[in-house]
Design an enzyme around this catalytic site. Structure first.
Site, PDB file in Angstrom:
ATOM      1  N   SER A  91       6.900   3.260   5.873  1.00  0.00           N
ATOM      2  CA  SER A  91       7.043   3.951   4.595  1.00  0.00           C
ATOM      3  C   SER A  91       8.289   3.432   3.905  1.00  0.00           C
ATOM      4  O   SER A  91       9.321   3.228   4.550  1.00  0.00           O
ATOM      5  CB  SER A  91       7.154   5.459   4.815  1.00  0.00           C
ATOM      6  OG  SER A  91       7.246   6.149   3.580  1.00  0.00           O
ATOM      7  N   HIS A 105       7.033   2.882  -4.354  1.00  0.00           N
ATOM      8  CA  HIS A 105       6.838   3.514  -3.046  1.00  0.00           C
ATOM      9  C   HIS A 105       5.606   2.908  -2.401  1.00  0.00           C
ATOM     10  O   HIS A 105       4.628   2.579  -3.085  1.00  0.00           O
ATOM     11  CB  HIS A 105       6.641   5.028  -3.228  1.00  0.00           C
ATOM     12  CG  HIS A 105       5.920   5.688  -2.085  1.00  0.00           C
ATOM     13  ND1 HIS A 105       4.567   5.978  -2.139  1.00  0.00           N
ATOM     14  CD2 HIS A 105       6.345   6.088  -0.864  1.00  0.00           C
ATOM     15  CE1 HIS A 105       4.202   6.541  -0.996  1.00  0.00           C
ATOM     16  NE2 HIS A 105       5.261   6.614  -0.209  1.00  0.00           N
ATOM     17  N   HIS A 144      -1.827  -2.973 -11.116  1.00  0.00           N
ATOM     18  CA  HIS A 144      -3.169  -2.513 -10.779  1.00  0.00           C
ATOM     19  C   HIS A 144      -4.120  -3.672 -10.478  1.00  0.00           C
ATOM     20  O   HIS A 144      -5.047  -3.519  -9.670  1.00  0.00           O
ATOM     21  CB  HIS A 144      -3.717  -1.620 -11.894  1.00  0.00           C
ATOM     22  CG  HIS A 144      -3.208  -0.223 -11.815  1.00  0.00           C
ATOM     23  ND1 HIS A 144      -3.835   0.762 -11.077  1.00  0.00           N
ATOM     24  CD2 HIS A 144      -2.104   0.358 -12.351  1.00  0.00           C
ATOM     25  CE1 HIS A 144      -3.159   1.882 -11.171  1.00  0.00           C
ATOM     26  NE2 HIS A 144      -2.095   1.671 -11.945  1.00  0.00           N
ATOM     27  N   GLY A 258      10.905  15.654  12.890  1.00  0.00           N
ATOM     28  CA  GLY A 258      11.255  14.242  12.782  1.00  0.00           C
ATOM     29  C   GLY A 258      12.727  14.059  12.460  1.00  0.00           C
ATOM     30  O   GLY A 258      13.496  15.021  12.337  1.00  0.00           O
ATOM     31  N   ARG A 259      13.117  12.829  12.317  1.00  0.00           N
ATOM     32  CA  ARG A 259      14.517  12.508  12.052  1.00  0.00           C
ATOM     33  C   ARG A 259      14.791  12.680  10.563  1.00  0.00           C
ATOM     34  O   ARG A 259      14.294  11.937   9.724  1.00  0.00           O
ATOM     35  CB  ARG A 259      14.810  11.076  12.488  1.00  0.00           C
ATOM     36  CG  ARG A 259      16.264  10.696  12.368  1.00  0.00           C
ATOM     37  CD  ARG A 259      16.538   9.368  13.049  1.00  0.00           C
ATOM     38  NE  ARG A 259      17.936   9.005  12.922  1.00  0.00           N
ATOM     39  CZ  ARG A 259      18.447   8.352  11.882  1.00  0.00           C
ATOM     40  NH1 ARG A 259      17.662   7.975  10.882  1.00  0.00           N
ATOM     41  NH2 ARG A 259      19.732   8.049  11.839  1.00  0.00           N
TER      42      ARG A 259
END
Length: 305
Positions: A91, A105, A144, A258-259
């Site tokens: 991610s 992102h 796109h 999670g972290r």
């Protein structure tokens, strides 16, 4: 299922993306931190800060295990409640200095829900999206186009379906506006066989840099002043609002212990809010919401020929 093969690809993808972004920045390097999770698994967080081009770029790999899926992962699939799980993915979020370079992102991931004596249930997810502050039609069309080309080998219905899903997912209901100009979003993907789903995830992951880097190259040297910088910081507030209120990955990470530093690395280093702000009509700032932050068929906007 070839979980180790998927993991090896994800680690290679993290290396590839970090290498391309560091090369584009030309000054800063990614700092790497390896971490372990008490309940099982761990990850490799890489962050570039205060570069020449990128104010903050975070690219995170994680492979975590747990005894039971958190609510955010099983809310739409109650039959998975109580199963153990493995989740792995890459991610990333990129926050550039220049307001004319969009934030971007991307995420690709594999989930496996496991229960003794039963077949594991697996699915892939991911996608990427673009969040401009000062819109540019050609950037939107090119972004796109690359996304559509990545989807094309898997069927002509794939890009429109996952483009629409992205538009719907990255939407701030309380603001009544999309977060950006979209891209691709998919989840719970297991309708093809494992190899085909994995190939699609790779197609998405491998097309992120070809989609984003040319936009950075075109916009990173555009002159800007304090007006544009203040508008960028204001619009970053929308990014923070979405990630903390709606984003499934953020909720999953926090609910699965999670972290925290890795989960919240998506947030920009600087951001501001302003009560009741409305851009003046006819300005580039107003054009962002009036034209760009609309659900558009960007491929249809491309000039003929």
């Amino acid at each position: 299922m070839q979980i180790e093969t998927v993991k090896a690809y994800l680690l290679q993808l993290q290396d590839q993306i970090c290498g391309a972004l560091a090369e584009e920045d030309g000054e800063a390097e990614f700092l790497t931190e390896e971490w372990q999770r008490e309940e099982g698994g761990g990850g490799r967080t890489r962050v570039l800060a205060d570069g020449l081009v990128f104010e903050k770029a975070g690219v995170n790999f994680s492979h975590v295990r747990g005894a039971s899926l958190p609510p955010s992962a099983s809310a739409s699939r109650p039959e998975l409640a109580g199963r153990g799980f493995q989740a792995m993915g890459v991610s990333l979020v990129i926050h550039p200095h220049n307001p004319y370079v969009p934030t971007s992102h991307a995420n690709v991931r594999l989930f496996v829900a496991e229960k003794a004596g039963e077949e594991p249930i697996w699915w892939f997810g991911g996608g990427y999206d673009l969040t401009p502050y000062y819109g540019n039609r050609q950037d939107c069309i090119d972004w796109h186009r690359v996304a559509a080309e990545a989807c094309a080998p898997f069927g002509e219905a794939v890009y429109p379906r996952f483009k629409t899903w992205c538009d719907d997912y990255f939407y701030l209901k309380h603001r009544g506006e999309p977060r950006g100009i979209g891209g691709l979003f998919f989840d719970d993907l297991n309708e093809w066989d494992f190899e085909t789903c994995f190939a699609f995830m790779r197609a998405v992951g491998d097309s992120y840099i070809p989609a984003y880097r040319p936009i950075v190259q075109r916009r990173k040297d555009v002159p800007y002043g304090e007006r544009e910088r203040q508008f960028q910081l204001y619009r970053r507030g929308r990014y923070v609002e979405f990630n903390l209120v709606y984003d499934r990955g953020t909720l999953f990470g926090l609910q699965s212990d999670g972290r925290t530093e890795a989960i919240l690395m998506s947030l920009p280093p600087l951001v501001r809010w302003e009560y009741g702000y409305q851009p003046q009509s006819g300005t580039p700032e107003a054009e962002l919401t009036d034209y760009y932050l609309q659900h558009r068929d960007w491929l249809a906007e491309a000039p003929a020929g």
